[in-house]
Design a protein around this motif. Structure first.
Motif: not given
Lengths: 388, 223
Positions: A9, A290, A294-295, B81, B84-85, B90, B96, B98-101, B105, B109-110, B112-113, B157
């Motif tokens: 995207r 960001t 988020l990690g 990292a 934090r995950a 946060f 903050n 993500l504009p395309v998601l 989505e 994001l978090p 996905l980890l 999120r």
């Protein structure tokens, strides 16, 4: 892993910059694919006229028919060697042919060498793939000739019903046009051996002898037999292997030239991709920060931007490769350095060529995206989120 | 109640060229599990730096920082990292996202980890959006949402991974009063109902009042 949708995207959001970078990469892929198709076309044109059962006999030390000369009396001896197949009329399946070049004026200006082949009456029967598509076969023993489809009408006097001068005051008339699956024979003129011999003062000489063997595995014995005869002073090769050598130089030249051009273009395209990706990274600092907060690890950020760069390159590459396929509609003609005569051929695509072209695109994407991706991975999330 | 944040003798010095700029000096802080604390102070007092240290985005120059039972002081970049995950949610002033998601989505994001399956991730993202009252905006992009809604997506999120601590840097800074109140009410709900420890940096006294504890920071020292 950062989702692929994020990269896809982002690429579609920045349509203009994406398209500009992809265009540069696509152009390189177009050149690379075209050059490979051209090189393949040259090889294929010569190889297509070959038969795995056929052996070609040339004078020892000669590699091209043009350089070779064999005494006509030897043709019978060579044809009588054990392992040579017999035609339906009981004669050995063999042809002794004379090859010369004539300098002809091109239609539209300039001139070039054209290969003129003096053939015996069984030459077409020897090559079952060859057929007359217009007019008729030449009468043996006359000043008549037939011309290959690829050069027909491209030189003065080389169209059906026209005539050209083999030598001063020795005109020869085109009575037919033949085709042979796009092989290199289609870039030749065929006339009667004896007439051409007389015209060029090459009495009792043939350039090559081709024999059809009973099977490909008879070749080694045949070769040993003819080469053992010192009187003949000849060497035998499989026609398929010999054909590859005939265009090796030209194909190599085309590849080298193309790759040099592609190399310089690719430097430009890689720099273009790099600038685009650097701009992307700069624009998306806060997003990268960001993701890090988020990690997501540095490696995951690096991979994501590399993937984005490779997607960009593959998109451009796919367009470039598709455009190169259009080139296969075009026939071009150039000098074959082995025979010093005109060879007409097409851009011939293969799946391997297209895959290679796309691999080239991916490699350019990796090279162009590497430093921007490293930069993205090194972004300090605290600093990135404070600015932008 | 045990301390979930324990800072001892923490200093943080930045460098402007070669010149050291001390931001935090020999600071001690204990935050109890389940607390809701606001951190106030003038600009440049070190609030955000302190928050970044607790969140594992930065490391102290000296002293020790223990958060959620882990000593962050000597952790590598990768370990931080991971921390934090796993432990931190946060919430930023500028959302903050993500504009395309899409909203869903962004919330996913978090996750996905984690090792969660795609369908589990989607279910959890949906649940988090339901908690913030935006279940019906799942397919919307950030640009299609109001500021208050964007911040609520950001909160979803932040909580989707069930973190131990929510770290909020001026969460209402970019919002009008009404939206700000909604966000503060939501944070209160997360603290009371979901027992999340919340640390919030804010300039807004109205926001700070909603917290159980208000700490003031000035010139790198807690008052």
């Amino acid at each position: 892993m950062i989702p692929l949708a994020y990269n896809l995207r982002n690429l579609t959001v920045r349509k203009t910059t994406t398209a500009a970078a992809a265009f540069g990469l696509g152009l390189v892929v177009f050149i690379v694919a075209s050059v490979m198709m051209l090189s393949n076309g040259v090889r294929a044109a010569t190889k297509r006229s070959t038969d795995p059962n056929v052996a070609i006999v040339l004078r020892k030390g000669s590699n091209a028919e043009m350089e070779s000369g064999i005494d006509e009396q030897s043709v019978g001896l060579i044809a009588a060697t054990p392992g040579v197949a017999h035609a339906s009329d009981g004669r050995p399946d063999a042809v002794g042919e004379l090859v010369v070049v004539v300098l002809l004026d091109k239609v539209g200006g300039g001139f070039s060498n054209v290969q003129l082949r003096g053939v015996p009456d069984n030459a077409m029967a020897f090559r079952p793939s060859m057929k007359i598509v217009e007019g008729r076969a030449a009468q043996p023993g006359t000043d008549e000739a037939i011309v290959g489809k690829a050069i027909r009408g491209r030189f003065k006097g080389l169209d059906l019903g026209e005539s050209f001068e083999m030598r001063k005051n020795r005109p020869i008339k085109i009575v037919g046009v033949f085709e042979d699956n796009g092989s290199s024979y289609e870039s030749e003129i065929w006339g009667d051996t004896n007439v051409i011999r007389a015209t060029f003062g090459r009495q009792s000489i043939v350039s090559s002898v081709r024999v059809r063997l009973e099977s490909p595995d008879k070749f080694d014995a045949f070769k040993a037999n003819v080469e053992a005869n010192r009187q003949l002073n000849v060497s035998a090769q499989r026609e398929t292997e010999w054909a590859v050598k005939q265009t090796q130089g030209t194909a190599l030249f085309l590849s080298a030239l193309g790759f040099v051009i592609a190399f310089f273009f690719s430097v430009g395209a890689i720099i273009g991709a790099m600038i685009t990706m650097h701009a992307t990274v700069a624009q998306r600092q806060r997003e990268i920060g960001t993701l890090r907060a988020l990690g997501f690890s540095r490696l995951q950020i690096l991979t994501s931007f590399l993937i984005e760069s490779v997607i960009l390159a593959l998109a451009g590459g796919a367009v470039g490769a598709a455009a190169s396929l259009l080139m296969s509609l075009k026939r071009i003609s150039m000098m074959n350095f082995q025979t010093w005569s005109e060879l007409s051929f097409k851009f011939e695509p293969t799946p391997q060529i297209l895959i290679t072209a796309l691999i080239v695109a991916a490699v350019m994407g990796i090279l162009g995206g590497f430093f921007p991706a490293i930069r993205a991975a090194r972004i300090n999330p605290v600093v990135a989120m404070r600015g932008g | 109640m045990s301390a979930i944040v324990e800072l001892k003798g923490v200093s943080k010095t930045f460098y402007r060229g070669k010149e050291p700029v001390p931001v935090l000096e020999n600071l001690d802080l204990q935050v109890e599990e389940g607390a809701y604390e606001a951190l106030m102070g003038p600009s440049g007092s070190g609030k955000s730096t302190l928050l970044n240290l607790i969140a594992g985005l930065d490391k102290p120059t000296s002293g020790t920082a223990k958060v959620a039972g882990q000593d962050l002081t000597n952790m590598s970049d990768g370990e931080l990292a991971h921390f934090r995950a796993d432990k931190i949610g946060f919430i930023f002033q500028a959302y903050n996202l993500l504009p395309v998601l899409t909203a869903a989505e962004n919330v996913e994001l978090p996750l996905l980890l984690t090792k969660l399956s795609s369908s589990d991730r989607k279910t959890r993202a949906k649940t988090a959006l339901r908690v913030v009252g935006l279940e019906d905006r799942m397919g919307h992009y950030p640009r299609q949402l109001s500021g208050g809604q964007e911040q609520r997506v950001a909160i979803a999120r932040a909580i989707v991974n069930d973190p131990t601590i929510l770290v909020c840097d001026e969460p209402t800074g970019d919002l009008d009063r009404k939206s700000a109140d909604e966000i503060l009410a939501l944070l209160e709900k997360l603290n009371k109902e979901f027992k999340k420890t919340i640390l919030m940096v804010t300039h807004d006294p109205a926001a700070a009042e909603r917290a159980g504890v208000i700490r003031k920071l000035d010139k790198g020292q807690l008052q």
